[in-house]
Motif scaffolding. Structure first.
Motif, PDB file in Angstrom:
ATOM      1  N   ARG A 116      11.854 -40.029  38.750  1.00 20.21           N
ATOM      2  CA  ARG A 116      11.063 -40.390  37.569  1.00 20.21           C
ATOM      3  C   ARG A 116      10.973 -41.913  37.502  1.00 20.21           C
ATOM      4  NH1 ARG A 116       8.356 -37.008  34.206  1.00 20.21           N
ATOM      5  NH2 ARG A 116       9.175 -38.040  32.335  1.00 20.21           N
TER       6      ARG A 116
ATOM      7  N   SER B 244       8.462 -37.345  43.338  1.00 24.02           N
ATOM      8  CA  SER B 244       7.968 -37.542  41.978  1.00 24.02           C
ATOM      9  C   SER B 244       7.262 -36.289  41.477  1.00 24.02           C
ATOM     10  CB  SER B 244       7.009 -38.741  41.956  1.00 24.02           C
ATOM     11  OG  SER B 244       6.387 -38.866  40.702  1.00 24.02           O
ATOM     12  N   ARG B 245       6.426 -35.702  42.314  1.00 22.59           N
ATOM     13  CA  ARG B 245       5.739 -34.477  41.888  1.00 22.59           C
ATOM     14  C   ARG B 245       6.725 -33.349  41.620  1.00 22.59           C
ATOM     15  NH1 ARG B 245       2.106 -36.277  46.045  1.00 22.59           N
ATOM     16  NH2 ARG B 245       3.077 -34.850  47.544  1.00 22.59           N
ATOM     17  N   ALA B 246       7.854 -33.352  42.361  1.00 25.18           N
ATOM     18  CA  ALA B 246       8.868 -32.310  42.172  1.00 25.18           C
ATOM     19  C   ALA B 246       9.783 -32.595  40.990  1.00 25.18           C
ATOM     20  CB  ALA B 246       9.694 -32.162  43.445  1.00 25.18           C
ATOM     21  N   GLY B 247       9.652 -33.775  40.371  1.00 27.63           N
ATOM     22  CA  GLY B 247      10.488 -34.109  39.230  1.00 27.63           C
ATOM     23  C   GLY B 247      11.868 -34.610  39.587  1.00 27.63           C
TER      24      GLY B 247
ATOM     25  N   ASP C 263       5.871 -39.689  30.675  1.00 25.69           N
ATOM     26  CA  ASP C 263       5.080 -38.697  31.386  1.00 25.69           C
ATOM     27  C   ASP C 263       3.761 -39.296  31.866  1.00 25.69           C
ATOM     28  OD1 ASP C 263       6.973 -36.727  31.102  1.00 25.69           O
ATOM     29  OD2 ASP C 263       6.063 -35.850  29.307  1.00 25.69           O
TER      30      ASP C 263
ATOM     31  N   GLN D 264       4.188 -41.556  34.979  1.00 27.46           N
ATOM     32  CA  GLN D 264       4.410 -40.914  36.282  1.00 27.46           C
ATOM     33  C   GLN D 264       3.107 -40.777  37.050  1.00 27.46           C
ATOM     34  OE1 GLN D 264       7.754 -40.690  36.824  1.00 27.46           O
ATOM     35  NE2 GLN D 264       7.683 -41.446  34.711  1.00 27.46           N
ATOM     36  N   GLU D 265       2.082 -40.285  36.382  1.00 23.64           N
ATOM     37  CA  GLU D 265       0.795 -40.097  37.056  1.00 23.64           C
ATOM     38  C   GLU D 265       0.191 -41.449  37.438  1.00 23.64           C
ATOM     39  OE1 GLU D 265      -1.960 -37.826  38.909  1.00 23.64           O
ATOM     40  OE2 GLU D 265      -0.199 -37.085  37.820  1.00 23.64           O
TER      41      GLU D 265
ATOM     42  N   ARG E 100       2.094 -42.899  40.452  1.00 19.75           N
ATOM     43  CA  ARG E 100       1.763 -42.163  41.681  1.00 19.75           C
ATOM     44  C   ARG E 100       0.414 -42.619  42.223  1.00 19.75           C
ATOM     45  NH1 ARG E 100       4.497 -37.550  39.230  1.00 19.75           N
ATOM     46  NH2 ARG E 100       2.544 -36.788  38.332  1.00 19.75           N
TER      47      ARG E 100
ATOM     48  N   LEU F 295       6.385 -39.887  46.741  1.00 16.58           N
ATOM     49  CA  LEU F 295       5.373 -39.210  45.937  1.00 16.58           C
ATOM     50  C   LEU F 295       5.699 -37.722  45.782  1.00 16.58           C
ATOM     51  CD1 LEU F 295       2.113 -40.849  47.345  1.00 16.58           C
ATOM     52  CD2 LEU F 295       3.131 -41.196  45.083  1.00 16.58           C
ATOM     53  N   ALA F 296       6.148 -37.096  46.862  1.00 17.16           N
ATOM     54  CA  ALA F 296       6.506 -35.674  46.787  1.00 17.16           C
ATOM     55  C   ALA F 296       7.699 -35.471  45.854  1.00 17.16           C
ATOM     56  CB  ALA F 296       6.815 -35.135  48.180  1.00 17.16           C
TER      57      ALA F 296
ATOM     58  N   GLU G  90       5.120 -31.326  50.438  1.00 16.13           N
ATOM     59  CA  GLU G  90       5.797 -31.152  49.145  1.00 16.13           C
ATOM     60  C   GLU G  90       7.298 -31.038  49.360  1.00 16.13           C
ATOM     61  OE1 GLU G  90       4.225 -31.526  46.314  1.00 16.13           O
ATOM     62  OE2 GLU G  90       2.373 -31.804  47.459  1.00 16.13           O
TER      63      GLU G  90
END
Length: 618
Positions: free
Chosen positions: A479, A473-476, A401, A404-405, A408, A470-471, A263
């Motif tokens: 985008r 993206s998960r952290a914002g 939103d 994003q998923e 990923r 990917l990490a 992460e």
């Protein structure tokens, strides 16, 4: 007063280094012990040149595994000159680690970099600073291998123009000083070019100036001033290739962020990167496994005979109409050869029968599709290059939103596939791409689409970089915007806006826009005064702006079609551009063949000149 013949090589990066290596290899057999002064002109140290210089962030990696990088020829290279084998990058590092090779300047290498060299394994992605040490060593080996009487002189500076008559000596003028070098021959090996902005870029830059915004045009990311991108602010990024990867690294880890247990832990100094492109996805991950078993016999449908036939046609060659069907069939052959030989349980029938029918089928005809459908039951095992090129075509999301998923998931699936030997036909297609590239460079300028497609499939980022993406993206911090990205300048509100076809009707806005790509090579827009002068002096350029050169020896072609007897050019700004920055061992890299042909032509010219004229006058 007699003098030594003189060759000026403008550009001291890998191409200039490779040319000197080929001169050293060919001189004993072609140059008959004569003296030769080689003047190397570059503001950056020889070996790495600008792109691979030591003076850049240690966070920036090469885009190739160490075992896939060599500067030395082997028996797979189709060239006239002698083979001079040498270590690939990982073998060189192992020789240093095990004490078989001692770097002469080891004491001057930072301890962290020396430790990286000694720890390097074949499957690692080295830093560019490590590659700079390897390239410097290769350069020094090439110079040391020059026969007695051949001497290299490095001039730290830029060459700004070349003058002189076609049949006489040339004069190479250096920047910022009343100094020039007289040369019997000149070879231009300057690599990637800076360029004047395109009309759209000029308009966006003017808009940014009027409204106090930030606009960063196409550039080599390591040279871009990123301090103008503020922490926490949205930044629109257009381009999802390798320049974006460098940008991502410098704006995250480069600003103090770090990765822990997969992460990303932000430093708080990062901007928020809104990234989109034509495809809307990153380049495919580097393949993370080695080849096992029988290789496809390539070339099969796009070999020298096919290339020669295309060259001899009376009509202009249209890439999509005349060339692409044969590329498609060649890559399909590599794919299905591997599928039948390594994964036969996923096919019906036998390979010899399929191969015979595949060979007889029209590359663009329906019988080929029918044959594949019958022999390969699972559509996931069939090669569809058009679908690969447009992965988000027809895909729609109701919001950013939701995108994003979804994206990923796409990236994670690509990473899994590219590291799973069960999908080894992908690696066969990669080998097919290399084979095709080696043939297509004979055709000269075939447009930019092929080079982009090749890079998208064959020259993507290391797998670890996509895990980092990917990490992020998960952290914002990153985008995704999607495919068919469009950027507009809102004059009324004084902001940039961006949207995509993937999320219809929605836009994001920002006060900063970054064009994450290298400038297109173009003689008409280049910032290189040297190439500007060559063009104004009559050098030919293609419709896309590449410098036209003779594919047989690298001589610069004039607009009258004649090759200049005393001027050569090698590199990505020419019609003989080669795929990738470096060659994988045992793949017959076309750059080696080009370097060898140019070196042999130059040496033969200088030998014949001396024989015909007697002692060369001052």
């Amino acid at each position: 007063m007699s003098r030594s013949p003189t060759l000026v090589v403008i550009g001291a990066g890998p191409r200039g280094t490779g040319l000197i290596e080929r001169i050293a290899a060919n001189a004993p057999g072609l140059y008959e012990g004569r003296p030769l002064d080689i003047h190397l002109v570059d503001p950056y140290p020889p070996g790495g040149g600008r792109i691979w210089r030591h003076d850049q962030s240690p966070l920036l990696w090469m885009n190739s595994m160490a075992e896939d990088v060599t500067m030395f020829t082997d028996e797979t290279v189709q060239q006239e000159g002698p083979i001079r084998p040498g270590p690939a990058l990982h073998t060189w590092a192992a020789d240093i680690r095990d004490g078989r090779l001692v770097l002469p300047d080891e004491a001057g290498i930072e301890s962290e970099l020396l430790a990286e060299i000694k720890a390097l394994e074949g499957s690692d992605f080295p830093s560019r600073r490590l590659q700079s040490v390897y390239l410097r060593w290769v350069y020094e080996q090439a110079v040391a291998a020059l026969p007695k009487g051949l001497t290299v002189h490095w001039h730290r500076g830029r060459a700004v123009r070349v003058t002189g008559p076609r049949e006489g000596r040339q004069r190479v003028w250096l920047e910022g000083r009343d100094k020039s070098i007289l040369a019997d021959l000149v070879a231009v090996t300057i690599g990637h070019l800076d360029a004047e902005p395109e009309p759209e870029q000029r308009e966006l830059a003017d808009f940014a100036d009027r409204h106090g915004l930030v606009h960063l045009p196409p550039d080599f990311t390591a040279d871009t001033d990123l301090t103008h991108l503020p922490a926490g602010e949205p930044v629109i990024v257009r381009g999802f290739g390798l320049a974006f990867v460098d940008l991502m690294v410098l704006l995250t880890e480069g600003r103090g962020g770090r990765y822990e247990n997969g992460e990303y832990v932000p430093s708080g100094r990062e901007p928020v990167l809104h990234i989109g492109s034509r495809r809307g996805v990153p380049y495919h991950s580097k393949i993370g496994y080695a080849w096992q078993g029988e290789r496809p016999p390539l070339p099969r449908f796009l070999g020298p005979d096919r290339t020669e036939a295309l060259l001899k046609t009376d009509e202009p060659v249209d890439f999509r109409r005349d060339v692409w069907p044969h590329v498609d069939k060649e890559l399909g052959y590599a794919h299905y050869h591997r599928l039948f030989t390594a994964h036969p349980e996923r096919t019906t029938g036998d390979w010899p029968d399929f191969e015979a029918k595949y060979a007889a089928a029209d590359p663009a005809g329906p019988e080929l599709r029918a044959l594949v459908s019958a022999a390969v039951p699972d559509p996931a095992d069939r090669l569809d290059l058009e679908a690969l090129d447009h992965p988000l075509d027809g895909v729609r999301y109701p919001s950013y939103d939701a995108l994003q998923e979804g994206l990923r998931g796409y990236i994670a699936a690509d990473l899994e596939r590219r590291h799973d030997p069960a999908h080894s036909p992908d690696l066969a297609v990669f080998l097919g791409l290399l084979s095709a590239y080696g043939q297509l460079i004979r055709l000269g300028d075939i447009g930019g689409w092929w080079h982009g497609f090749f890079s998208y499939l064959a020259s993507g980022p290391p797998g670890p970089r996509l895990h980092q993406l990917l990490a992020l993206s998960r952290a914002g911090v990153v985008r995704f915007l999607g495919a068919g990205m469009a950027v507009e300048a809102d004059e009324h509100h004084g902001v940039f806006r961006a949207g995509s076809a993937t999320v219809p009707g929605q836009r994001i806005e920002a006060r900063a826009l970054v064009e994450a790509r290298l400038p297109d090579p173009s003689l008409e827009r280049t910032r290189s005064p040297l190439l500007q002068e060559l063009y104004e002096d009559g050098a030919a350029a293609t419709d896309t702006g590449l410098l036209s050169v003779d594919p047989d020896n690298g001589r610069i072609l004039g607009r009258d079609g004649r090759p200049h007897p005393r001027r050569f050019a090698l590199g990505p700004f020419t019609t003989s551009r080669a795929g990738g920055a470096f060659t994988r061992p045992r793949t017959g890299g076309p750059a080696f063949r080009q370097n060898d042909a140019t070196a042999r032509t130059a040496l033969s010219f200088l030998r014949d000149l001396a024989c015909s004229d007697g002692p060369l006058g001052a």
